[in-house]
Design a protein around this motif. Structure first.
Motif, PDB file in Angstrom:
ATOM      1  N   GLY A   1       0.786  -1.133   0.371  1.00  0.00           N
ATOM      2  CA  GLY A   1       0.384  -0.232  -0.091  1.00  0.00           C
ATOM      3  C   GLY A   1       0.779   1.150  -0.153  1.00  0.00           C
ATOM      4  O   GLY A   1       0.892   1.915  -0.212  1.00  0.00           O
ATOM      5  N   GLN A   2       2.197   1.024   0.532  1.00  0.00           N
ATOM      6  CA  GLN A   2       2.628   2.464   0.623  1.00  0.00           C
ATOM      7  C   GLN A   2       4.160   2.338   0.800  1.00  0.00           C
ATOM      8  O   GLN A   2       5.076   3.535   0.073  1.00  0.00           O
ATOM      9  CB  GLN A   2       2.832   2.751   2.513  1.00  0.00           C
ATOM     10  N   VAL A   3       4.419   1.678   0.067  1.00  0.00           N
ATOM     11  CA  VAL A   3       5.847   1.322  -0.905  1.00  0.00           C
ATOM     12  C   VAL A   3       5.999   1.459  -2.721  1.00  0.00           C
ATOM     13  O   VAL A   3       5.338   0.883  -3.088  1.00  0.00           O
ATOM     14  CB  VAL A   3       6.521  -0.075  -0.642  1.00  0.00           C
ATOM     15  N   ARG A   4       6.239   1.898  -3.394  1.00  0.00           N
ATOM     16  CA  ARG A   4       6.673   2.714  -4.446  1.00  0.00           C
ATOM     17  C   ARG A   4       8.261   2.934  -4.743  1.00  0.00           C
ATOM     18  O   ARG A   4       8.615   3.455  -4.600  1.00  0.00           O
ATOM     19  CB  ARG A   4       5.896   3.868  -5.108  1.00  0.00           C
ATOM     20  N   HIS A   5       8.258   2.043  -6.457  1.00  0.00           N
ATOM     21  CA  HIS A   5       9.149   2.127  -7.046  1.00  0.00           C
ATOM     22  C   HIS A   5       9.207   4.108  -7.944  1.00  0.00           C
ATOM     23  O   HIS A   5       7.530   4.331  -8.830  1.00  0.00           O
ATOM     24  CB  HIS A   5       9.464   1.693  -8.088  1.00  0.00           C
ATOM     25  N   LEU A   6      10.076   5.043  -7.617  1.00  0.00           N
ATOM     26  CA  LEU A   6       9.486   6.619  -8.950  1.00  0.00           C
ATOM     27  C   LEU A   6      10.926   6.969  -9.848  1.00  0.00           C
ATOM     28  O   LEU A   6      11.813   6.214  -9.378  1.00  0.00           O
ATOM     29  CB  LEU A   6       9.094   7.496  -7.719  1.00  0.00           C
TER      30      LEU A   6
ATOM     31  N   VAL B   1      14.034   5.713  -8.088  1.00  0.00           N
ATOM     32  CA  VAL B   1      14.116   5.677  -6.042  1.00  0.00           C
ATOM     33  C   VAL B   1      12.962   4.709  -5.487  1.00  0.00           C
ATOM     34  O   VAL B   1      11.919   4.369  -6.164  1.00  0.00           O
ATOM     35  CB  VAL B   1      14.820   7.292  -5.556  1.00  0.00           C
ATOM     36  N   TRP B   2      12.921   4.129  -4.902  1.00  0.00           N
ATOM     37  CA  TRP B   2      11.969   3.370  -3.679  1.00  0.00           C
ATOM     38  C   TRP B   2      11.716   3.998  -2.878  1.00  0.00           C
ATOM     39  O   TRP B   2      12.806   5.139  -2.422  1.00  0.00           O
ATOM     40  CB  TRP B   2      13.078   2.514  -3.281  1.00  0.00           C
ATOM     41  N   VAL B   3      10.617   4.692  -2.817  1.00  0.00           N
ATOM     42  CA  VAL B   3       9.861   5.633  -1.593  1.00  0.00           C
ATOM     43  C   VAL B   3       9.001   4.812  -0.489  1.00  0.00           C
ATOM     44  O   VAL B   3       8.445   3.531  -1.404  1.00  0.00           O
ATOM     45  CB  VAL B   3       9.413   6.861  -1.788  1.00  0.00           C
TER      46      VAL B   3
ATOM     47  N   VAL C   1       5.275   5.057 -11.726  1.00  0.00           N
ATOM     48  CA  VAL C   1       4.519   4.569 -10.063  1.00  0.00           C
ATOM     49  C   VAL C   1       4.042   3.353 -10.434  1.00  0.00           C
ATOM     50  O   VAL C   1       3.218   2.486 -10.762  1.00  0.00           O
ATOM     51  CB  VAL C   1       3.797   5.456  -9.680  1.00  0.00           C
ATOM     52  N   GLN C   2       5.363   2.696  -9.262  1.00  0.00           N
ATOM     53  CA  GLN C   2       4.926   1.019 -10.369  1.00  0.00           C
ATOM     54  C   GLN C   2       4.814   0.521  -8.542  1.00  0.00           C
ATOM     55  O   GLN C   2       5.468   1.229  -7.134  1.00  0.00           O
ATOM     56  CB  GLN C   2       6.332   0.598 -10.293  1.00  0.00           C
ATOM     57  N   GLN C   3       4.405  -0.769  -8.291  1.00  0.00           N
ATOM     58  CA  GLN C   3       3.770  -1.616  -7.957  1.00  0.00           C
ATOM     59  C   GLN C   3       4.839  -2.204  -6.575  1.00  0.00           C
ATOM     60  O   GLN C   3       5.866  -2.900  -7.302  1.00  0.00           O
ATOM     61  CB  GLN C   3       2.962  -2.400  -7.278  1.00  0.00           C
ATOM     62  N   PRO C   4       5.524  -2.290  -5.729  1.00  0.00           N
ATOM     63  CA  PRO C   4       6.516  -2.918  -5.471  1.00  0.00           C
ATOM     64  C   PRO C   4       7.133  -4.505  -5.456  1.00  0.00           C
ATOM     65  O   PRO C   4       5.824  -5.334  -5.991  1.00  0.00           O
ATOM     66  CB  PRO C   4       6.885  -2.785  -3.764  1.00  0.00           C
TER      67      PRO C   4
END
Length: 282
Positions: A222-227, A248-250, A268-271
């Motif tokens: 829900g809260q970690v993403r690849h930008l 980056v990973w956020v 934006v991509q799912q982890p």
């Protein structure tokens, strides 16, 4: 109402070897029923941590409590609630399989409940000598020894590395079934991350003796993403690590930020746990 006793509580743990600090102010708690993956590159401190929490190694500072008891002074009752699967089973080579099972059962109360699914899964010849078993057969035996008597806390150190694909597949199906049925807590270390993604509800990633990310499956998704580029400061997210592709990973991502990212041309991509693990392990 009193607070529930945690199966595992590690506070400010330090372990040093000569000039190397393998564990550096390490803190971790596990609640009843959690299935947690312990991830990290070689040398991150995973095996040292497992050695300390099972009493094989003495910490230089800090404390480990298992079911409310200090790891250095566990009662037999608490010891009987812990199952450990090592990466490789050593010793007992002169026993036959059935003899070893009977011998070790003698150290437990006669009324200790058993779970025969593990014996059925292992499918070992009780008359075979342990020294004649293959690596995979010895590992199946190690799993039986650890899980047969229904432990409440299970610690596994690379448990499936020597199993054949079918045995590994069946074990990774049975383990969460067992944990959910009995409310057992599981801490599993493995380099086969695809297995852990399927069964774990929490991921603890280590590097250089410390935790760099401790996140539930729900928060991860829900809260970690690849930008594809650095986030804007006003988005209020935390950069975890650079990505290999220049992004980056956020963490701390919120659904409303998708439109903001799109407006800035940021993809934006799912982890993916394995890719995130590799980024955090550098």
């Amino acid at each position: 109402m009193s607070e529930p006793v945690l199966p595992l509580e590690i506070t400010h743990l330090v372990k040093e070897f000569s000039t190397k600090r393998a564990l550096n102010d390490f803190n971790l708690t596990l609640a009843q029923g959690e299935i947690a993956a312990l991830l990290g590159p070689n040398g991150a401190g995973k095996t040292t941590l497992i050695g300390c929490l099972l009493g094989f190694l003495s910490a230089d500072a800090g404390q480990i409590r298992l079911f409310g008891e200090d790891v250095n002074s566990l009662t037999p009752q608490v010891r009987n609630r812990i199952g450990f699967v090592p990466q490789t089973l050593t010793g007992f080579t002169w026993f036959r399989v059935g003899e070893l099972l009977t011998y070790l059962a003698g150290y437990r109360p006669a009324d200790t409940p058993q779970d025969d699914r593990w014996l059925e899964w292992a499918a070992l010849d009780p008359t075979a000598r342990i020294k004649s078993l293959s690596g995979g057969e010895r590992q199946r035996l190690a799993i039986v020894l650890a899980l047969r008597f229904r432990p409440d806390l299970i610690v596994l150190d690379e448990p499936v590395a020597s199993l054949d694909p079918q045995a590994r597949h069946d074990f990774m199906r049975l383990l969460p079934e067992y944990a959910h049925q009995h409310g057992a807590t599981v801490l599993i270390s493995s380099h086969i991350i695809s297995d852990l993604e399927n069964i774990c509800d929490r991921f603890v990633i280590m590097r250089r003796g410390q935790i760099v990310l401790d996140v539930s499956e729900a928060v991860l998704q829900g809260q970690v993403r690849h930008l594809s580029a650095l986030p804007r400061p006003e988005w209020g997210v935390h950069v975890l690590a650079p990505a290999e592709d220049g992004g980056v990973w956020v963490s701390g991502w919120q659904p409303g930020l998708d439109d903001a990212a799109l407006g800035q041309g940021v993809a934006v991509q799912q982890p993916d746990v394995e890719t995130l693990f590799l980024a955090l392990s550098r």
